[in-house]
Scaffold this active site. Structure first.
Site, short mmCIF file in Angstrom:
data_model
loop_
_atom_site.label_atom_id
_atom_site.label_comp_id
_atom_site.label_asym_id
_atom_site.label_seq_id
_atom_site.Cartn_x
_atom_site.Cartn_y
_atom_site.Cartn_z
N ARG A 75 0.84 -1.20 0.00
CA ARG A 75 0.00 0.00 0.00
C ARG A 75 0.88 1.25 0.00
O ARG A 75 1.84 1.36 0.78
CB ARG A 75 -0.91 0.00 1.22
CG ARG A 75 -1.90 1.15 1.29
CD ARG A 75 -2.77 1.03 2.54
NE ARG A 75 -3.59 -0.17 2.49
CZ ARG A 75 -4.06 -0.80 3.58
NH1 ARG A 75 -3.73 -0.37 4.79
NH2 ARG A 75 -4.82 -1.87 3.45
N ARG A 144 -2.21 6.50 9.72
CA ARG A 144 -2.15 6.00 8.35
C ARG A 144 -2.39 7.13 7.35
O ARG A 144 -2.38 8.30 7.70
CB ARG A 144 -3.15 4.85 8.18
CG ARG A 144 -2.80 3.66 9.09
CD ARG A 144 -3.61 2.45 8.73
NE ARG A 144 -3.25 1.29 9.54
CZ ARG A 144 -3.77 0.08 9.38
NH1 ARG A 144 -4.67 -0.13 8.42
NH2 ARG A 144 -3.40 -0.94 10.14
N LYS A 208 -4.38 0.94 14.79
CA LYS A 208 -4.30 1.92 13.70
C LYS A 208 -5.02 3.21 14.08
O LYS A 208 -5.91 3.22 14.94
CB LYS A 208 -4.89 1.34 12.42
CG LYS A 208 -6.35 0.92 12.56
CD LYS A 208 -6.79 0.17 11.32
CE LYS A 208 -8.20 -0.40 11.49
NZ LYS A 208 -8.62 -1.22 10.35
N LYS A 210 -6.64 6.84 12.09
CA LYS A 210 -6.99 7.41 10.79
C LYS A 210 -7.46 8.85 10.95
O LYS A 210 -8.24 9.16 11.85
CB LYS A 210 -8.09 6.58 10.13
CG LYS A 210 -7.65 5.15 9.84
CD LYS A 210 -8.76 4.33 9.19
CE LYS A 210 -8.28 2.92 8.85
NZ LYS A 210 -9.34 2.12 8.20
N CYS A 429 -14.92 -3.67 -0.49
CA CYS A 429 -13.55 -4.00 -0.13
C CYS A 429 -13.03 -5.07 -1.08
O CYS A 429 -13.76 -5.59 -1.93
CB CYS A 429 -13.49 -4.48 1.32
SG CYS A 429 -14.31 -6.07 1.57
N CYS A 435 -7.64 -11.33 0.70
CA CYS A 435 -7.71 -10.89 2.09
C CYS A 435 -7.90 -12.08 3.02
O CYS A 435 -8.87 -12.85 2.88
CB CYS A 435 -8.85 -9.90 2.28
SG CYS A 435 -9.02 -9.34 4.01
N CYS A 474 -16.21 -8.92 5.36
CA CYS A 474 -16.12 -9.23 6.78
C CYS A 474 -16.50 -7.97 7.55
O CYS A 474 -16.72 -6.91 6.96
CB CYS A 474 -14.70 -9.69 7.14
SG CYS A 474 -13.50 -8.34 7.33
N CYS A 478 -13.62 -2.03 6.00
CA CYS A 478 -12.75 -1.29 5.09
C CYS A 478 -13.51 -0.42 4.10
O CYS A 478 -13.03 0.63 3.69
CB CYS A 478 -11.83 -2.25 4.34
SG CYS A 478 -10.61 -3.05 5.40
#
Length: 566
Positions: A75, A144, A208, A210, A429, A435, A474, A478
């Site tokens: 990424r 991120r 994480k 954001k 996603c 994934c 899931c 995302c």
């Protein structure tokens, strides 16, 4: 920063990783496997890459007693989603050489490469750096990629906000030189003082983090889904400052009520020159008080709910040494992108292309990668990725527009202005096959789902009506599924939980309607509901508002209430 006792294995790993070095170099050099050690796989996330495998091939490879078909997702860190034509061409070359002929635009305004094998991983990351981009902190327990309002034709303020996204991203980067040593062959000089992470410390963040910057009236980055959201407040073309929203996040786990999506809440206002200070101190509070014993409970949203928003604001203001101002009035109107050609006040053209699921590859129907490579070769402006997985070709002159139009036709690039309102506002996603967390299909299933749902809206006279559809394989969130007026979250292969009733402006979560539905059941359930909406909706009433008023679902509970209400 006060030293604390940590409990989870991940916290111990980070502390002894020598600032994210671990044994990554040894793992990369091991020819006996296409994988890396489990510990190094966790550390590689901080470097912008995930170890994955092709799940379509798992059973056959297991039958043949072969290890999984390992590959890496890489990424890019690209604050604000802006790249030059030269950078585009270099990323395109890497995609064709190492990334299975595909680039994917993510919901965080950046690119992902998929299927990069281990022997090509260093060359891929070094090639991204050669393009004057990088992958550090694109993943991992750090701040991120910073997302930013990205429609330059809507306001001259865009350039100012884009600059803030870059400054935020740089200000909050880890300071370790491990990335440069491993991927760029920087030599570590013997005898130099031990490294420090003045902002993150040896343990980095609990999870994480954001950040997003929005510009009224378009909530095109879903600012309430961010751990930290800045809502730009302006007087015409003068930026006055930012309303500050904290505690957003989409991830949860099925059947675990202690996990839930949450919308950020506005706690105050700051002047532009205090933006970096606010961001650093918010991150610092989460660093010091976030849950480090349970990763499922480690995001800022849980810190806020456990300790209270009033406590959080008081702690933040203590660290700042000044009080936040009262939030300024504001109102969002939409969350999507505006497609087609637009001319700005300075005479430049901007073209927004719709890219389903953000996937750029050449197919018999559309030569996405080749067409955009040809456009990049003649384009003199820049490219801007959106948080809705679309692409803006920005700053096009009158003379260049016919040339770009001709290339769009030649390579069969679709005109999103002709798309249905549902397709224009659909996100998904990646999910299967790459994934490792996916429970069901998402990107590969979305075209089939749209082909079945679009006729229902067309027959009801709603073909051009904008309705947000979010699909994920899931519950990790995302594609921000809980901000979809129709949200589908994979529960098992071919089965999805159906959520309804999010706010069209991104200010309200949706609520669970039915669990474990198949594709046929989803169509069967939505068909009469869509017809009902067409018959009885009020003037300008969104689908999300209607399903609440009509009693299909109750308005979603906030925080801990989310998984306990329908």
């Amino acid at each position: 920063m006060e030293e604390r006792i940590y409990f989870s294995e991940d916290e111990d790993l980070k502390a002894r990783s020598r600032y994210l070095r671990g044994t990554i170099e040894e793992s990369l050099a091991d020819p006996a496997t296409g994988a890396v050690s489990p510990e190094d796989a966790k550390l590689l996330k901080f470097h912008g890459t995930y170890l994955q495998d092709d799940r379509d091939l798992r059973n056959e490879r297991q039958r043949q007693k072969l290890e999984p078909a390992y590959g890496f997702m890489v990424r890019v860190r690209m604050p604000g989603g802006v790249c030059t034509p030269g950078q585009w061409l270099q990323l395109d070359e890497l995609a064709r050489r190492y990334g299975q002929g595909s680039l994917r635009i993510t919901t965080r305004q950046t690119f992902q490469f998929h299927g990069v094998v281990k022997r090509h991983l260093k060359a891929t990351i070094a090639g991204i750096n050669h393009a004057l981009l990088n992958t550090i902190a694109a993943c991992g327990d750090v701040n991120r990629n910073v997302v930013c309002h990205n429609n330059p034709y809507l306001s001259p303020l865009h350039g100012e906000l884009y600059d803030w996204s870059r400054r935020l991203s740089t200000h909050l980067l880890p300071k370790t030189r491990a990335y440069h040593e491993i991927w760029l062959d920087e030599e570590r000089v013997a005898g130099t003082p031990a490294e420090e992470e003045p902002l993150y410390g040896r343990h980095y963040l609990p999870r994480k983090f954001k950040i997003g910057i929005a510009l009224l009236p378009h909530n095109d980055i879903d600012v309430y889904a961010q751990d930290l959201g800045f809502i730009a407040i302006a007087d015409r073309d003068t930026l006055l400052g930012f309303n500050i929203a904290v505690g957003g996040g989409m991830g949860m786990s099925h059947n675990e009520p202690s996990t839930y999506p949450r919308l950020g809440e506005v706690i105050g206002f700051c002047r532009p020159d205090r933006l970096l200070d606010v961001a650093e101190k918010v991150l610092g509070v989460q660093r010091d008080f976030g849950d480090r014993s349970n990763r499922k409970h480690a995001r800022l949203k849980y810190t806020l709910d456990d300790r209270g928003t009033d406590w959080f604001k008081a702690e933040l203001e203590t660290r700042l040494g000044w009080a936040l101002e009262a939030a300024r009035p504001f109102r969002f109107e939409s969350t999507g992108d505006r497609f087609g050609w637009i001319r700005d006040g300075r005479g430049h053209w901007h073209l927004t292309l719709g890219i389903l699921s953000g996937r750029l590859r050449d197919t018999p129907e559309t030569s996405w990668l080749t067409g955009l490579r040809e456009i990049a070769a003649i384009h003199e402006g820049d490219f801007r990725l959106t948080a809705n997985q679309n692409l803006i070709i920005a700053r096009i002159s009158d003379a260049a527009r016919p040339k770009i139009d001709a290339l769009l036709d030649r390579y069969r690039i679709p005109d999103a202005e002709r798309w249905s309102g549902l397709r224009r506002n659909a996100l998904s996603c990646v999910a299967l096959p790459t994934c490792g967390l996916a429970m069901a299909e998402s990107e590969r299933w979305l075209p089939t789902l749209l082909a079945r749902l679009e006729p229902l809206f067309k027959n009801a006279g709603l073909e051009k009506d904008a309705i947000t559809l979010r699909v994920t394989g899931c519950p990790n969130g995302c594609a921000r599924p809980h901000l979809g007026e129709i949200g589908l979250v994979g529960k098992s292969l071919g089965r999805y939980n159906l959520y309804l009733g999010a706010g069209f402006d991104g200010s309200r979560l949706n609520a669970l309607y039915r669990e474990g539905l198949s594709e046929d059941e989803i169509v069967e359930v939505l068909s009469p509901m869509i017809a009902h909406y067409a018959r009885e909706r009020r003037t300008a009433e969104s689908f999300g508002d209607f399903v609440i008023r009509a009693g299909y679902v109750s308005e979603a509970g906030r925080g801990r209430e989310f998984q306990q209400r329908r």
